[in-house]
Design an enzyme around this catalytic site. Structure first.
Site, PDB file in Angstrom:
ATOM      1  N   ASN A  23      42.755  43.083  38.985  1.00  0.00           N
ATOM      2  CA  ASN A  23      42.965  42.182  37.849  1.00  0.00           C
ATOM      3  C   ASN A  23      44.167  42.563  36.992  1.00  0.00           C
ATOM      4  OD1 ASN A  23      40.849  40.675  38.691  1.00  0.00           O
ATOM      5  ND2 ASN A  23      39.452  41.238  37.031  1.00  0.00           N
ATOM      6  N   ARG A  93      41.655  31.673  41.602  1.00  0.00           N
ATOM      7  CA  ARG A  93      41.909  31.095  40.286  1.00  0.00           C
ATOM      8  C   ARG A  93      43.091  31.765  39.583  1.00  0.00           C
ATOM      9  NH1 ARG A  93      39.411  28.776  35.677  1.00  0.00           N
ATOM     10  NH2 ARG A  93      39.842  30.040  33.846  1.00  0.00           N
ATOM     11  N   CYS A 117      33.894  25.946  41.012  1.00  0.00           N
ATOM     12  CA  CYS A 117      33.873  27.389  41.081  1.00  0.00           C
ATOM     13  C   CYS A 117      32.460  27.909  41.228  1.00  0.00           C
ATOM     14  CB  CYS A 117      34.506  27.923  39.818  1.00  0.00           C
ATOM     15  SG  CYS A 117      34.372  29.670  39.700  1.00  0.00           S
ATOM     16  N   ARG A 122      35.058  26.878  35.075  1.00  0.00           N
ATOM     17  CA  ARG A 122      36.034  27.785  34.462  1.00  0.00           C
ATOM     18  C   ARG A 122      37.297  27.008  34.183  1.00  0.00           C
ATOM     19  NH1 ARG A 122      35.990  33.077  38.194  1.00  0.00           N
ATOM     20  NH2 ARG A 122      37.133  34.123  36.542  1.00  0.00           N
ATOM     21  N   ASP A 309      31.878  41.562  35.203  1.00  0.00           N
ATOM     22  CA  ASP A 309      32.160  41.906  36.604  1.00  0.00           C
ATOM     23  C   ASP A 309      31.307  43.077  37.110  1.00  0.00           C
ATOM     24  OD1 ASP A 309      33.956  39.867  36.776  1.00  0.00           O
ATOM     25  OD2 ASP A 309      35.755  41.115  36.729  1.00  0.00           O
TER      26      ASP A 309
END
Ligand code: UD1
Length: 438
Positions: A23, A93, A117, A122, A309
């Site tokens: 990320n 995404r 999604c 989202r 997460d």
């Protein structure tokens, strides 16, 4: 599509090395669009999302060299297309991260709207509202978002997020680096990945202050230059391996991580009986404590709170803890798809709206289960490691998006896990229903 076959019951023992944070790597790769000079990124994780982002950059005309496995040298000197195509956006995404840099440097961008999604609606309305505040004209055409800057470029603006968005913050931060004047982002995401991106941008000559706090200020500059940057360690992978040590009643030394970024994860896991020792600034030692695991309630929230997460992995752990754990998911709706698969393995979990109540400890029995998104897949692997008998996890392309060689890392510390290859690689289009989770 590849599968994992796991035979549970083996305590994990040994040392694992944490990869770079996906990320953080994704926005840093997108930031390369902001300059015509080379951006060299080190410590990129070798995961599918990075390959997808590379493909996106190459599709629009950038050149990407890989002098070493985990290093990309990106040159966006000649961008031919200011557009992120649907076949990439629908599988990831984070492709939307191309929007801010493209409009900032070229004054226009076209990015497909991320589709349906697996973990709830989202939208990207916050990204678009921010760009509009900076003077962009934003409209929809044939499923694509088209954004155009005024003739003389984007203008600095004061943007206040009504909801914290990680990629929203990153997109606008990147857009603001080349805007005229000052941009202030209030209620910004404070994730370490946002701070890492800001560090790269500042190395490129941007003037970003306050990343890692709720207010980020960006003074626009005329142009940005090349830079080198090393991506921070993946805190979610770190947390996943701490849980792997505890759930299997094993003992792991977790290397090349950043314990500081994992404060809340470590704190919560200690609370429920996991022993975690900070060996040094980049090494943790984790195992189940002598009193065993006990239930603990959990609420996910944006950083610095407990990350969404890690929610699925925590749920798997709580199936082995004594008592009732109430989990509240506040970041995404519909992020409990792993619960029904864990139930198929014998877990006692009740889901109602944003809450899941886990009743433990209970024996898990190996079963055939299906991965539904990236982090959900991790929870099924963890459950498989402790289950009696054999667990087969289907559709592991989800886990390949964000965990570098998880089966190799687990095998090296004693897990009985193997990948059953059913095709060389899952076609990107098959990740449609994963649309860009995590
Ligand atoms: C990022 C992470 C993902 C993590 C998530 C939350 C990356 C590549 N992915 O995703 O792993 O799970 O943060 O920590 O960094 N929202 C809106 N409008 C918007 C944007 C978001 O309503 O324009 C909502 C979302 O639906 C969600 C919440 O805000 O409910 C947080 O989403 P966001 O932080 O934007 O997630 P991502 O950046 O996509």
């Amino acid at each position: 599509m590849d599968k994992f076959r796991i035979r549970g019951g083996k305590p994990l023992k040994g040392r694992v090395t944490i990869s770079g944070a996906k990320n953080s790597a994704l926005p840093c790769m997108a930031a390369a669009i902001l300059t015509s000079e080379d951006i060299t990124l080190h410590n990129l994780p070798y995961v599918r999302d990075i390959i997808t982002m590379r493909r996106l950059l190459e599709d629009i005309g950038a050149h990407v060299l890989t002098p070493e496995l985990r290093t990309h040298k990106i040159s966006a000197a000649h961008i031919e297309l200011q557009a992120a195509p649907y076949d990439l956006v629908k599988t990831m995404r984070a492709s939307v991260l191309a929007l801010g840099p493209l409009i900032a440097r070229f004054g226009k961008a076209r990015v497909s709207l991320p589709g349906g999604c697996a973990i709830g609606a989202r939208p990207i309305d916050l990204h678009l509202a921010g760009l509009t505040k900076m003077g962009a004209e934003v409209f929809l055409e044939a499923g694509d978002v088209i954004a155009r800057a005024p003739e003389d470029g984007l203008k600095g603006a004061e943007i206040s997020f009504e909801k914290i968005s990680v990629t929203g913050t990153e997109n606008l931060m990147m857009a603001a680096t080349l805007a005229h004047g000052r941009t202030v982002i209030n209620n910004a995401a404070r994730e370490p990945e946002v701070k890492d991106l800001a560090e790269l941008l500042n190395k490129m000559g941007a003037r970003v202050r306050g990343a890692g706090t709720p207010t980020i200020q960006i003074e626009g500059v005329e142009g940005l230059s090349g830079a080198q940057h090393t991506i921070i360690p993946d805190r979610i992978e770190t947390g996943t391996f701490i849980v792997a040590a505890a759930i299997t009643n094993g003992e792991l030394e977790i290397k090349d991580c950043n314990p500081e970024h994992c404060n809340r994860i470590i704190g919560k896991l200690r609370e429920v009986g996991v022993e975690i020792e900070e060996v040094n600034q980049s090494t943790l030692h984790a195992r189940r404590g002598p009193r065993g695991l006990h239930a603990g309630d959990l609420r996910t929230e944006p950083y610095p709170a407990f990350p969404t997460d890690m929610q699925a992995q925590y749920m798997a752990l709580m199936t082995q803890a004594t008592g009732h754990s109430v989990i509240t998911e506040t970041v995404f709706e519909n992020r409990y798809m792993h619960a029904s698969e864990l139930q198929r393995m014998g877990a006692r979990i009740q889901v109602s709206h944003d809450k899941a109540i886990v009743d433990g400890p209970g024996k898990l029995i190996g079963a055939r289960v299906q991965a539904s998104d990236l982090r959900a897949s991790a929870s099924l692997v963890l459950a498989g490691l402790v289950a009696d008998g054999e667990t087969t996890i289907e559709r592991v392309y989800h886990i390949d998006r964000g965990y570098e060689k998880i089966e190799t890392k687990l095998k090296a510390v004693g897990a009985d896990i193997e990948r059953i290859r059913e095709s060389v690689t899952a076609p990107l289009s098959s990740a449609r229903d994963d649309a860009a989770t995590a």
